[in-house]
Design an enzyme around this catalytic site. Structure first.
Site, PDB file in Angstrom:
ATOM      1  N   GLN A   1       0.833  -3.900   7.742  1.00  0.00           N
ATOM      2  CA  GLN A   1       0.160  -2.722   8.304  1.00  0.00           C
ATOM      3  C   GLN A   1      -1.193  -3.080   8.902  1.00  0.00           C
ATOM      4  O   GLN A   1      -1.659  -2.422   9.827  1.00  0.00           O
ATOM      5  CB  GLN A   1      -0.022  -1.651   7.226  1.00  0.00           C
ATOM      6  CG  GLN A   1       1.270  -1.079   6.685  1.00  0.00           C
ATOM      7  CD  GLN A   1       1.659  -1.723   5.364  1.00  0.00           C
ATOM      8  OE1 GLN A   1       1.487  -2.933   5.187  1.00  0.00           O
ATOM      9  NE2 GLN A   1       2.188  -0.942   4.440  1.00  0.00           N
TER      10      GLN A   1
ATOM     11  N   ASP B   1      -4.026   5.772  -2.641  1.00  0.00           N
ATOM     12  CA  ASP B   1      -2.824   6.583  -2.747  1.00  0.00           C
ATOM     13  C   ASP B   1      -2.855   7.481  -3.976  1.00  0.00           C
ATOM     14  O   ASP B   1      -2.172   8.501  -4.008  1.00  0.00           O
ATOM     15  CB  ASP B   1      -1.586   5.686  -2.785  1.00  0.00           C
ATOM     16  CG  ASP B   1      -1.299   5.082  -1.427  1.00  0.00           C
ATOM     17  OD1 ASP B   1      -0.449   5.629  -0.718  1.00  0.00           O
ATOM     18  OD2 ASP B   1      -1.951   4.078  -1.069  1.00  0.00           O
TER      19      ASP B   1
ATOM     20  N   ASN C   1      -3.898   1.650  -4.806  1.00  0.00           N
ATOM     21  CA  ASN C   1      -3.868   1.470  -3.354  1.00  0.00           C
ATOM     22  C   ASN C   1      -2.909   0.328  -3.039  1.00  0.00           C
ATOM     23  O   ASN C   1      -2.327  -0.301  -3.928  1.00  0.00           O
ATOM     24  CB  ASN C   1      -5.276   1.180  -2.823  1.00  0.00           C
ATOM     25  CG  ASN C   1      -5.352   1.288  -1.311  1.00  0.00           C
ATOM     26  OD1 ASN C   1      -4.902   2.266  -0.721  1.00  0.00           O
ATOM     27  ND2 ASN C   1      -5.916   0.290  -0.659  1.00  0.00           N
ATOM     28  N   LYS C   2      -2.744   0.040  -1.777  1.00  0.00           N
ATOM     29  CA  LYS C   2      -1.815  -0.990  -1.327  1.00  0.00           C
ATOM     30  C   LYS C   2      -2.019  -2.293  -2.098  1.00  0.00           C
ATOM     31  O   LYS C   2      -3.146  -2.705  -2.357  1.00  0.00           O
ATOM     32  CB  LYS C   2      -1.996  -1.227   0.175  1.00  0.00           C
ATOM     33  CG  LYS C   2      -1.032  -2.211   0.796  1.00  0.00           C
ATOM     34  CD  LYS C   2       0.419  -1.765   0.611  1.00  0.00           C
ATOM     35  CE  LYS C   2       0.676  -0.394   1.197  1.00  0.00           C
ATOM     36  NZ  LYS C   2       2.051   0.100   0.900  1.00  0.00           N
TER      37      LYS C   2
END
Length: 358
Positions: A205, A246, A256-257
């Site tokens: 991403q 998130d 989070n990621k």
């Protein structure tokens, strides 16, 4: 700064028009810009699951519109439509387990339906609620951008290098972005010399989406392998790591990621400030700490293959999508309700009692 952010807006990922939900297919960016129209809740659930749309706020917004599509279809089927509507609700809730915005948006849509009185039109009410969720996210992003910029200015206002992870821009939200919105604002104010973007394996991403968004806006960006982050902090004058979230728990732990946790550890070692930017809908006060967050794991083929071609050995692969960064590694959490510096349970509770600042 608000007007300049509005003028700079070039990207969006979600469009509601003519009774259909249109999503920009983020799996094929930056090579193709393809919009896909969805007219069913099941279709949107699959779009979330397969990552046509991704990013916690964007997932929540998409799910809200999906419930409008569900209501239209279920009302047309017959009188007992709400039972079937609840089936679609459950289908969407099951599409991604970690991003709490999904459940927040779905719950808000159900609450709106529960508040209907008399002869009120349920379809019109649900559509208005979904649009309000979408517009509210855009406004929250603008507020967070200003707050984040003020925080950067407070600690170090001169031009600087910033490191970010995954994609937290307009593609991941209802517009402008969370962490990337702050970075955009700081660049407009002359406080960003260069952005270093982690490639963010395995879906890339950072290289596909964040670098594309920044380059389109003329913001200097350098792409790096995730494993180069500590070296970059040591050698490139990084002053802030700025990421999204998130899910944030009651004590300030942040999911989070995957890869965010190791960034926070490296940032602490190198004296680099660590900022998390997320709307208050990401905060889950029902969970005491990050230990309670369900962490999604995806198929190992995402690690073992690139573009459908196998590049890894014939072994098992561990592919968690998120990790949890403890609150004691975080300098600040920025929301549309305000900033929490050095978060803990008491400060998070105080934040959630505040009204939105915009």
């Amino acid at each position: 700064m608000r007007d300049r952010l509005l003028a700079a807006e070039k990207v969006k990922a979600i469009d509601w028009r003519d009774g259909a939900l249109y999503l920009l297919d983020q799996r094929i960016l930056p090579f193709e810009e393809t919009w896909i129209a969805y007219t069913s809740a099941a279709g949107v659930a699959e779009a979330i699951r397969s990552m046509v749309v991704r990013g916690a706020p964007a997932i929540g917004i998409s799910a809200a519109y999906a419930m409008v599509l569900s209501a239209r279809a279920r009302i047309a089927e017959g009188d007992d439509w709400q039972a079937s509507w609840e089936e679609d609700y459950a289908l969407l809730a099951d599409s991604r387990p970690t991003a709490v915005n999904l459940f927040w948006a779905l719950s808000r849509m159900r609450d709106r339906l529960d508040r209907l009185k008399g002869d009120a039109d349920p379809l019109a009410a649900l559509e208005a609620e979904a649009i309000a969720i979408h517009e509210s996210d855009r406004e929250a992003n603008l507020t967070m951008a200003q707050l984040g910029v003020d925080l950067i200015r407070k600690h170090q206002g001169n031009a600087q290098a910033i490191l970010t992870h995954c994609n937290t821009g307009a593609l991941a939200t209802g517009g402008f972005g969370t962490a990337l919105g702050v970075i955009r604002g700081a660049f407009i104010e002359g406080m960003v010399e260069r952005v270093y973007a982690d490639e963010t394996r395995p879906w890339l991403q950072g290289s596909r989406l964040t670098a594309w968004e920044l380059a389109n806006e003329g913001i200097p960006v350098t792409l790096n392998a995730d494993s180069a982050a500590a070296h970059i902090m040591k050698t490139k004058g990084i002053t802030w790591v700025i990421v999204g979230a998130d899910r944030i728990t009651a004590n300030g732990d942040v999911a989070n990621k995957i890869g965010t946790y190791q960034l926070a550890v490296s940032a602490m070692h190198h004296g680099v400030r660590f900022m998390v930017v997320a709307p208050s809908s990401t905060i889950d006060m029902n969970l005491a700490s990050g230990d309670d967050i369900p962490i999604e794991e995806r198929d190992g083929s995402e690690l073992l293959e690139v573009g459908g071609k196998r590049v890894g050995a014939d072994v098992d692969a561990f592919n968690p999508v998120f990790d949890v960064t403890p609150a004691d590694l975080i300098d600040a959490i920025v929301t549309e309700k305000g900033i929490v510096e050095r978060p803990d349970t008491a400060k998070m509770a105080q934040l959630m009692c505040r009204k939105r600042l915009h």
